[in-house]
Design a protein around this motif. Sequence first.
Motif, short mmCIF file in Angstrom:
data_model
loop_
_atom_site.label_atom_id
_atom_site.label_comp_id
_atom_site.label_asym_id
_atom_site.label_seq_id
_atom_site.Cartn_x
_atom_site.Cartn_y
_atom_site.Cartn_z
N ASP A 363 4.24 -44.71 -38.39
CA ASP A 363 4.01 -44.16 -39.74
C ASP A 363 4.12 -42.64 -39.72
OD1 ASP A 363 3.59 -46.70 -40.71
OD2 ASP A 363 1.41 -46.52 -40.84
N TRP A 364 3.49 -41.99 -38.76
CA TRP A 364 3.50 -40.53 -38.71
C TRP A 364 4.91 -40.01 -38.39
CZ3 TRP A 364 -1.58 -38.79 -35.73
CH2 TRP A 364 -2.68 -39.27 -36.44
N MET A 365 5.62 -40.70 -37.53
CA MET A 365 7.01 -40.30 -37.27
C MET A 365 7.85 -40.44 -38.53
SD MET A 365 7.90 -41.78 -33.46
CE MET A 365 7.21 -40.99 -31.97
N GLN A 366 7.67 -41.55 -39.26
CA GLN A 366 8.43 -41.75 -40.49
C GLN A 366 8.13 -40.65 -41.51
OE1 GLN A 366 10.77 -44.57 -41.06
NE2 GLN A 366 11.36 -42.80 -42.30
N ARG A 367 6.87 -40.28 -41.62
CA ARG A 367 6.50 -39.20 -42.54
C ARG A 367 7.18 -37.89 -42.14
NH1 ARG A 367 0.02 -39.41 -42.99
NH2 ARG A 367 0.39 -37.41 -44.05
N ASP A 394 6.34 -54.59 -36.91
CA ASP A 394 6.70 -53.24 -36.43
C ASP A 394 7.82 -53.25 -35.40
OD1 ASP A 394 4.97 -51.77 -38.02
OD2 ASP A 394 3.30 -51.92 -36.61
N ILE A 395 8.14 -54.41 -34.84
CA ILE A 395 9.17 -54.47 -33.80
C ILE A 395 10.51 -53.97 -34.32
CG2 ILE A 395 10.55 -56.08 -32.41
CD1 ILE A 395 7.94 -57.66 -31.92
N VAL A 396 10.91 -54.37 -35.52
CA VAL A 396 12.21 -53.96 -36.06
C VAL A 396 12.23 -52.48 -36.42
CG1 VAL A 396 12.74 -56.26 -36.92
CG2 VAL A 396 11.54 -54.64 -38.41
N ARG A 397 11.07 -51.88 -36.60
CA ARG A 397 11.03 -50.48 -37.03
C ARG A 397 11.57 -49.53 -35.94
NH1 ARG A 397 5.21 -48.96 -39.19
NH2 ARG A 397 6.36 -47.17 -40.06
N PHE A 398 11.45 -49.91 -34.67
CA PHE A 398 11.94 -49.04 -33.61
C PHE A 398 13.43 -48.77 -33.80
CE2 PHE A 398 7.94 -50.32 -31.83
CZ PHE A 398 7.57 -49.30 -30.99
N HIS A 399 14.21 -49.82 -33.95
CA HIS A 399 15.66 -49.64 -34.14
C HIS A 399 15.95 -48.99 -35.48
CE1 HIS A 399 19.94 -50.26 -34.00
NE2 HIS A 399 19.91 -51.04 -35.05
N GLN A 400 15.27 -49.42 -36.52
CA GLN A 400 15.51 -48.87 -37.85
C GLN A 400 15.27 -47.37 -37.88
OE1 GLN A 400 12.86 -51.28 -40.19
NE2 GLN A 400 14.34 -52.95 -40.43
N MET A 401 14.24 -46.91 -37.17
CA MET A 401 13.87 -45.50 -37.17
C MET A 401 14.51 -44.72 -36.02
SD MET A 401 9.80 -45.91 -38.03
CE MET A 401 9.50 -44.16 -37.69
N LYS A 402 15.26 -45.42 -35.16
CA LYS A 402 15.87 -44.81 -33.97
C LYS A 402 14.80 -44.22 -33.04
CE LYS A 402 20.16 -43.76 -36.47
NZ LYS A 402 21.13 -42.70 -36.87
N VAL A 403 13.70 -44.96 -32.93
CA VAL A 403 12.62 -44.60 -32.02
C VAL A 403 12.77 -45.42 -30.74
CG1 VAL A 403 10.12 -44.68 -31.67
CG2 VAL A 403 11.05 -43.91 -33.86
#
Length: 556
Positions: A363-367, A394-403
């Motif tokens: 969340d903080w990285m996305q912000r 949250d697993i898919v968020r890593f790729h979506q956010m390029k984290v």
Amino acid sequence: MRAMLTAVAALVLAGCNQQVAEAPDLILHGGTIYTGLDRLPPVEAVSVKGGRIVATGTSADLLKTAGSATEKVDLAGTYLYPGFTDAHAHLYGIGERETSLDLDEVKSIAELVSIVGEAAKTLPAGQMLFGRGWIETHWPEARFPTRQDLDAVVSDRPVVLERADGHAMVANTAALKAAGIDGKPKSQPQGGRIEVDASGLPTGMLIDNAMGALAVLQTAPSEAQIDATYEKGAAREISLGWTGVHSMSVAGSHVPRINELSDAGKLNLRIYNAIDGSDFDKGVFGETADKMVTTKAVKLYMDGALGSRGALLNEPYSDRPDTSGLMIAQEEPTLALMKKAYDQNIQVCFHAIGDKGNELVLDWMQRTFDAAADKAVADKRWRIEHAQILRLEDIVRFHQMKVIPSMQPSHAIGDLYFAESRVGPRRLLGGYAWRSLIDAGAMIAGGSDAPVEQGDPRIEFYAAVARKDLEGKSGPQWHPEQAATREEALKMFTIWPAYASFREADLGTIERGKLADFTGFSGDIMQISDAEILKVEPTITVVNGKVVYKRPAPAA
């Protein structure tokens, strides 16, 4: 189709094998060399000039290019791989472990007490005793050690023993008194916990930020001691087959020493530093002229560790409903530092273990990303270190956010003995989820977290593909379906750490033009049984085209 692929591979290899204008400095031949390039077969030899790969191919062809000054190394059947990089370790701590009281093999509180009592007898009167590496999860006493356990054998000097995860310590009464925390705590430190007994007095166990109270007992090491510690750590790394390390939580004051030691040829290890967040403004970011040391990242902490119940969870611990873990990071100052890192192009490596900890970091990285003017084109490659317990969403968020999830396979095969009791079976569905993360498109930077773990690439590779303990045991709650393939595990320690440190153009595969970093083992870890992976020996380590380690010949 098979014939077409064979023809394509032959053309690629032929292109790589063309003669070079100048004789190479080094030819490694007579082995089986996995290049790490998808769908291409192993080769027999590789040649190096000026620290970079100039050709791969057959031994016969490459040996023809040798000059009178070319060093020729017969691999004698060794299996060679792109240089293995430990994408999460603590290089200074690895060196410290070589010189401090090592409690890694302790199997009970009774044994711990006995070892501590004997060790104290060897020290000058009054000198503090420090040890590290204990972990209680298999002990018959089934509890943390206490100050009373230590007082029974050592009461005349401070004793401080750090848990293997580095997120908890046990201290005797003398140490607590010297730090001024032997009475009932009036309050708990932010991001930490002083464990207390039924009467409200400290048990001796200090969790995460509570450990800082004992800092007053430590004397600052001399420059010579710092140098020696890093040299010991680097020597151990290359002897195990690591060619590089992403060193976490590095003291800013240590960076000039690391640079100088590397420039003097005393480390022989490729180092990527993530400095402690408190040292962000010390002006140490940069790299050495030869790029053997790069300092481009900052290490932050959201929570603690699962074993000491400091990992931050969305719901209380299953085996201790009075706590959901610890939140170490403070939102406002941490977001400000993250913005500063983003603006200065500094990579953020954020420690998070619990599901709530990981959720908050994402969340903080996305912000931070959303507030940036260049978010559409930025290539920041921010990382979450450990990413152990994740909400499934949250697993898919890593790729979506390029984290990048930076994960240590050995944590899983150690933690899974007690993880279910900590978090229960439902939350463990997102635990140590390598398969799910990879399938969702993430690139996992594989590491060891040494000295928390042994720091052995064989154990890490084995854990990634077997997902069993070192005796081959597992169970349904270990979720064997989350294991990685051999090819994926190789990437976890080669090309994916290269990407995680912005070096994929130079490192991670064996191909013409890339830096000559190689790891050699006595066995074929891509083909042998899982159990046999643990039995292969490191045979040769090459960094920047220089042989920095060779297995000693057996005694006659």
